[in-house]
Design a protein around this motif. Structure first.
Motif, mmCIF file in Angstrom:
data_model
loop_
_atom_site.group_PDB
_atom_site.id
_atom_site.type_symbol
_atom_site.label_atom_id
_atom_site.label_comp_id
_atom_site.label_asym_id
_atom_site.label_seq_id
_atom_site.Cartn_x
_atom_site.Cartn_y
_atom_site.Cartn_z
ATOM 1 N N GLN A 248 0.784 -1.389 -0.008
ATOM 2 C CA GLN A 248 -0.061 0.113 -0.063
ATOM 3 C C GLN A 248 0.760 1.197 0.065
ATOM 4 O O GLN A 248 2.017 1.411 0.667
ATOM 5 N N LYS A 262 -4.820 6.891 -2.628
ATOM 6 C CA LYS A 262 -4.255 5.508 -2.235
ATOM 7 C C LYS A 262 -3.879 4.828 -3.555
ATOM 8 O O LYS A 262 -4.533 4.911 -4.401
ATOM 9 N N GLY A 263 -2.792 4.092 -3.247
ATOM 10 C CA GLY A 263 -2.403 3.022 -4.541
ATOM 11 C C GLY A 263 -1.663 1.917 -4.007
ATOM 12 O O GLY A 263 -1.508 1.730 -2.839
ATOM 13 N N LYS A 264 -1.311 0.821 -4.971
ATOM 14 C CA LYS A 264 -0.361 -0.131 -4.891
ATOM 15 C C LYS A 264 0.316 -0.300 -5.643
ATOM 16 O O LYS A 264 0.504 0.247 -6.824
ATOM 17 N N HIS A 283 -0.051 2.120 -9.236
ATOM 18 C CA HIS A 283 -1.225 2.236 -9.517
ATOM 19 C C HIS A 283 -2.273 2.963 -8.835
ATOM 20 O O HIS A 283 -2.363 2.503 -7.457
ATOM 21 N N ASP A 285 -5.742 3.238 -6.531
ATOM 22 C CA ASP A 285 -6.807 2.290 -5.936
ATOM 23 C C ASP A 285 -7.960 2.667 -6.941
ATOM 24 O O ASP A 285 -8.822 1.916 -7.316
ATOM 25 N N ASP A 286 -8.218 4.071 -6.938
ATOM 26 C CA ASP A 286 -9.491 4.586 -7.653
ATOM 27 C C ASP A 286 -8.898 5.298 -8.721
ATOM 28 O O ASP A 286 -8.470 6.398 -8.695
ATOM 29 N N GLU A 287 -9.060 4.869 -9.975
ATOM 30 C CA GLU A 287 -8.446 5.486 -11.221
ATOM 31 C C GLU A 287 -9.233 6.709 -11.708
ATOM 32 O O GLU A 287 -8.687 7.655 -12.262
#
Length: 379
Positions: A248, A262-264, A283, A285-287
């Motif tokens: 995360q 937020k992303g991974k 990337h 989490d919510d594009e």
């Protein structure tokens, strides 16, 4: 006179009682005094005016972080340089940097006399092709019946296939400048050709204007598509061993740290660059949140590399006074009054929202704490 004697006698009795209790009595009084000192009483009106809140102990995941920086970027397929296969004067151009365009939308119009010649050549070759094909088919039938000579058949075949190649070549060239050949006739010959958007997105840069002559090797403009924005981060080589796909990542703009994204991690570089750093890609989490970001933005990020679940309270519930951490425990609530007790706690891990309470055993299950508004009360 009797009143003075009564007070005198009462004083003697109290003195005897304190003497009999000795040091034990003194300790009891001290403890009661300390308890009263730690007890705070506030009214319902004060509670609401200060917007105070109550909360209980809960489980929270704490993480160790690697702090880093990077920038917002787009993948290679999200950036497209628009040019033309054939040169020409730009006779229509009304785009602006930042403007949104859709795939297939007309971007600008080129004009070149060569376009007229290409269409004329195609129509000439196409009209000849019809005659040459019928002659070729006729000669093929005659040669099969030994009526025509091999020489006549060979010439008919050569003329037909040569003209067919010319026709197909011209058709492909016209397709490259977006001129349809299916319904092309002499009345529809044009000297202009439209250039269409190859992808949907936004105009990132413009290098021409109306009236410019665009050479085949020139780039007219660049379109970017933000549907798949990603974050490029640089991590020091000593931290590389702690990285893994799927970890995360929380990032934010330096001037707006309250708005977190937020992303991974989805890609980890396999080599250290000249600055002794490793590049990683993240990337969202919510594009959809990519619409709030612009490629090239500088960002700060923290990568969660270790996690631990612990009992915790909101960070605002713990007040540090004179190097000691305190919480306010709700003892009881009576007649629109809150009776709170100041209690020492041992804290551990902490993040922006929660703080670990290591002395949880000192409190009964379900104990409620003042989670907001206790700072001034403890101070």
């Amino acid at each position: 006179m009797k009143r003075l004697i009564y007070i005198s006698q009462l004083s003697v009795i109290l003195a005897a009682m304190f003497t009999a209790c000795g040091s034990g009595g003194e300790k009891t009084v001290e403890k009661q005094a300390e308890a009263e000192l730690n007890e705070i009483v506030i009214s319902q009106a004060q509670f609401e005016k200060a917007q105070m809140e109550l909360d209980t102990l809960s489980e929270h995941v704490f993480s160790d972080f690697i702090m880093t920086t990077g920038m917002v970027n787009i993948p290679a397929e999200g950036r497209f340089d628009v040019s033309s296969y054939f040169g020409g004067n730009i006779v229509r151009f009304d785009l602006l940097v930042g403007q949104k365009v859709q795939k297939g939308q007309v971007l600008f119009t080129l004009e070149n006399p060569q376009f007229v010649q290409m269409q004329q050549d195609y129509l000439d070759a196409s009209s000849q092709l019809s005659y040459l094909k019928s002659d070729y088919e006729r000669q093929k039938t005659l040669i099969s019946e030994n009526i025509s000579s091999q020489k006549s058949f060979a010439k008919a075949e050569s003329d037909y296939k040569s003209t067919l190649a010319i026709t197909e070549s011209l058709r492909k060239k016209l397709q490259l400048i977006n001129i349809a050949t299916r319904d092309l006739d002499p009345a529809k010959i044009t000297s202009t050709a439209n250039i269409y958007a190859p992808i949907s997105g936004y105009i990132e840069s413009i290098r021409v204007n109306q009236g410019t002559y665009l050479n085949p090797s020139d780039i007219a403009l660049t379109i970017i598509n933000k549907d798949h924005l990603h974050i490029e981060l640089s991590v020091f080589e000593q931290d590389a061993i702690a990285l893994a796909i799927g970890q995360q990542v929380t990032f934010y703009l330096p001037d707006n740290k309250d708005r977190e994204f937020k992303g991974k991690i989805f890609l980890i570089g396999q080599s250290i660059n000249e600055k002794r750093m490793l590049n990683i890609h993240v990337h969202l989490d919510d594009e959809k949140e990519g619409n709030l970001l612009v490629p090239g933005m500088f960002i700060e990020a923290k990568i969660a590399v270790k996690s631990k679940k612990s009992t915790a309270l909101p960070a605002t519930a713990v007040v540090n006074a004179n190097e000691v951490n305190f919480v306010l425990v709700l003892m009881r609530q009576e007649n629109d009054q809150y009776f709170l007790k100041k209690a020492k706690v041992e804290v551990g891990l902490q993040d922006s929202q929660m703080v670990e309470i290591r002395s949880e055993q000192d409190f009964a299950p379900g104990t409620r704490f003042l989670s907001k508004g206790g700072f001034q009360l403890v101070k």
